[in-house]
Design a protein around this motif. Structure first.
Motif, PDB file in Angstrom:
ATOM      1  N   THR A   1       0.830  -1.207   0.000  1.00 10.18           N
ATOM      2  CA  THR A   1       0.000   0.000   0.000  1.00 10.18           C
ATOM      3  C   THR A   1       0.864   1.257   0.000  1.00 10.18           C
ATOM      4  OG1 THR A   1      -1.890  -1.040   1.107  1.00 10.18           O
ATOM      5  CG2 THR A   1      -1.670   1.340   1.341  1.00 10.18           C
ATOM      6  N   LEU A   2       0.473   2.208  -0.837  1.00 11.72           N
ATOM      7  CA  LEU A   2       1.108   3.525  -0.872  1.00 11.72           C
ATOM      8  C   LEU A   2       0.063   4.571  -0.520  1.00 11.72           C
ATOM      9  CD1 LEU A   2       3.628   5.286  -1.663  1.00 11.72           C
ATOM     10  CD2 LEU A   2       2.545   5.515  -3.930  1.00 11.72           C
TER      11      LEU A   2
ATOM     12  N   VAL B   1       2.924   0.423   5.770  1.00 11.86           N
ATOM     13  CA  VAL B   1       2.474   1.255   4.662  1.00 11.86           C
ATOM     14  C   VAL B   1       3.567   2.243   4.267  1.00 11.86           C
ATOM     15  CG1 VAL B   1       0.909   3.184   4.166  1.00 11.86           C
ATOM     16  CG2 VAL B   1      -0.006   1.042   5.056  1.00 11.86           C
ATOM     17  N   HIS B   2       3.694   2.485   2.971  1.00 12.91           N
ATOM     18  CA  HIS B   2       4.629   3.492   2.482  1.00 12.91           C
ATOM     19  C   HIS B   2       3.884   4.793   2.207  1.00 12.91           C
ATOM     20  CE1 HIS B   2       7.857   0.429   0.941  1.00 12.91           C
ATOM     21  NE2 HIS B   2       7.478   0.218   2.197  1.00 12.91           N
TER      22      HIS B   2
ATOM     23  N   TYR C   1       2.985  -0.837  -6.566  1.00 11.05           N
ATOM     24  CA  TYR C   1       2.101  -0.874  -5.400  1.00 11.05           C
ATOM     25  C   TYR C   1       0.755  -1.444  -5.824  1.00 11.05           C
ATOM     26  CZ  TYR C   1       5.468   1.831  -2.738  1.00 11.05           C
ATOM     27  OH  TYR C   1       6.605   2.225  -2.079  1.00 11.05           O
ATOM     28  N   SER C   2       0.147  -2.212  -4.942  1.00 15.02           N
ATOM     29  CA  SER C   2      -1.132  -2.871  -5.244  1.00 15.02           C
ATOM     30  C   SER C   2      -2.326  -2.013  -4.866  1.00 15.02           C
ATOM     31  CB  SER C   2      -1.223  -4.212  -4.503  1.00 15.02           C
ATOM     32  OG  SER C   2      -0.185  -5.066  -4.894  1.00 15.02           O
ATOM     33  N   VAL C   3      -2.174  -1.175  -3.846  1.00 14.15           N
ATOM     34  CA  VAL C   3      -3.254  -0.311  -3.370  1.00 14.15           C
ATOM     35  C   VAL C   3      -2.700   1.101  -3.226  1.00 14.15           C
ATOM     36  CG1 VAL C   3      -4.949   0.134  -1.543  1.00 14.15           C
ATOM     37  CG2 VAL C   3      -4.308  -2.225  -2.106  1.00 14.15           C
ATOM     38  N   LEU C   4      -3.443   2.074  -3.758  1.00 16.26           N
ATOM     39  CA  LEU C   4      -3.034   3.474  -3.656  1.00 16.26           C
ATOM     40  C   LEU C   4      -4.113   4.245  -2.933  1.00 16.26           C
ATOM     41  CD1 LEU C   4      -2.073   2.261  -6.686  1.00 16.26           C
ATOM     42  CD2 LEU C   4      -0.732   4.357  -6.549  1.00 16.26           C
TER      43      LEU C   4
ATOM     44  N   LEU D   1      -8.542  -0.435   3.963  1.00 13.35           N
ATOM     45  CA  LEU D   1      -7.726  -1.550   3.484  1.00 13.35           C
ATOM     46  C   LEU D   1      -8.409  -2.891   3.720  1.00 13.35           C
ATOM     47  CD1 LEU D   1      -4.158  -0.354   4.559  1.00 13.35           C
ATOM     48  CD2 LEU D   1      -5.376   0.006   2.394  1.00 13.35           C
ATOM     49  N   ASP D   2      -9.130  -3.035   4.827  1.00 14.17           N
ATOM     50  CA  ASP D   2      -9.865  -4.284   5.064  1.00 14.17           C
ATOM     51  C   ASP D   2     -10.917  -4.506   3.976  1.00 14.17           C
ATOM     52  OD1 ASP D   2      -8.391  -4.760   7.325  1.00 14.17           O
ATOM     53  OD2 ASP D   2      -9.961  -4.161   8.745  1.00 14.17           O
ATOM     54  N   ALA D   3     -11.572  -3.428   3.551  1.00 14.90           N
ATOM     55  CA  ALA D   3     -12.589  -3.546   2.504  1.00 14.90           C
ATOM     56  C   ALA D   3     -11.957  -3.913   1.158  1.00 14.90           C
ATOM     57  CB  ALA D   3     -13.390  -2.255   2.389  1.00 14.90           C
TER      58      ALA D   3
END
Length: 257
Positions: A16-17, A43-44, A98-101, A119-121
């Motif tokens: 995650t970014l 997290v980054h 990154y997979s999530v932004l 992030l849980d969602a």
């Protein structure tokens, strides 16, 4: 360990970014970065600074120097608006796998302590997650009544014209799977502020992605001043009307065939 005895399955949120645009946020940036890593150590963070004259960019560099693995800085030479800053941040994050932004304000109005809800969602299967002030469990703190009325009106206006069941489509605390940002036409996005958030939500829905809302508590900033202005609001009103009319024309043409 997983139930089958192997390694735990990798979650999208493992990469995650959090993108934090800044302009004159020197007081806030060390506080928000510290809160992000206290709440989510893995997290980054990417700080996108639009040439802040108050030294925000230099302070961001110091934070990155002290924590080079987790904190990164992008320096832009001029103040081009929230939308442009996020688009630059998305491109940076996508290029680095990154997979999530995540979009997050620098001023503390988006609580990093609630990031896990978004992030849980995502990990549960959502493509876009909006941190919503206007679903059950959501709240707004310390806003003057005029600002709250304006926000609710903007959301109601967008929901009606676009015909979408999103309660807080203008919200700026949100998470995207990389697949969403790769598919929607980011090069065609030129909106700012409220309009930018509505634009990306609208594009995500039209591309067939699942958009969900999770409750968050939005708290008005304690330091600095808001960057929202009348021109940004007017832009959103005009663009939402254009998108709504265009969608109705397209549906009418489709049903006539």
């Amino acid at each position: 360990m997983s139930a089958s005895g192997g390694m735990p399955a990798e979650r999208p949120s493992d990469r995650t970014l959090v993108i934090i645009p800044t302009y004159n946020e020197r007081e806030n940036i060390p506080l928000i970065v510290g809160r992000v890593h206290a709440a989510a150590p893995d997290v980054h963070v990417l700080i996108v600074d639009d040439g802040s004259p108050d030294g925000t960019g230099e302070l961001a560099d110091e934070l990155a120097f002290a924590d080079p693995d987790r904190v990164h800085v992008m320096h832009r030479t001029s103040k081009e608006g929230l939308g442009a800053a996020y688009l630059a941040g998305f491109a940076w994050g996508l290029n680095r796998e990154y997979s999530v932004l995540v979009e997050m304000d620098a001023d503390g109005s988006h609580a990093p302590e609630e990031l896990h809800r978004l992030l849980d969602a995502i990990d549960a299967g959502a493509d876009v997650v909006i941190g919503s002030r206007y679903v059950d469990g959501g709240a707004v703190r310390n806003w003057p009544r005029r600002r709250l009325v304006l926000s609710r009106t903007a959301n109601g206006y967008s929901r009606i014209l676009l015909g979408v069941d999103i309660h807080d489509i203008t919200a700026g605390y949100r998470a995207y799977r990389r697949e969403v940002l790769e598919k929607i036409d980011l090069a065609a996005v030129d909106s700012k502020g409220y309009g930018f958030q509505v634009d990306l939500t609208w594009r995500s829905i039209n591309a067939g992605f699942t958009v969900v809302e999770v409750p968050i508590t939005f708290a008005e900033r304690e330091h600095g001043v808001s960057k929202m202005d009348g021109s940004t609001i007017r832009e959103a009103i005009v663009k939402v009307a254009q998108w709504g009319v265009r969608a109705r024309i397209d549906r009418a043409r489709g049903s006539a065939r």
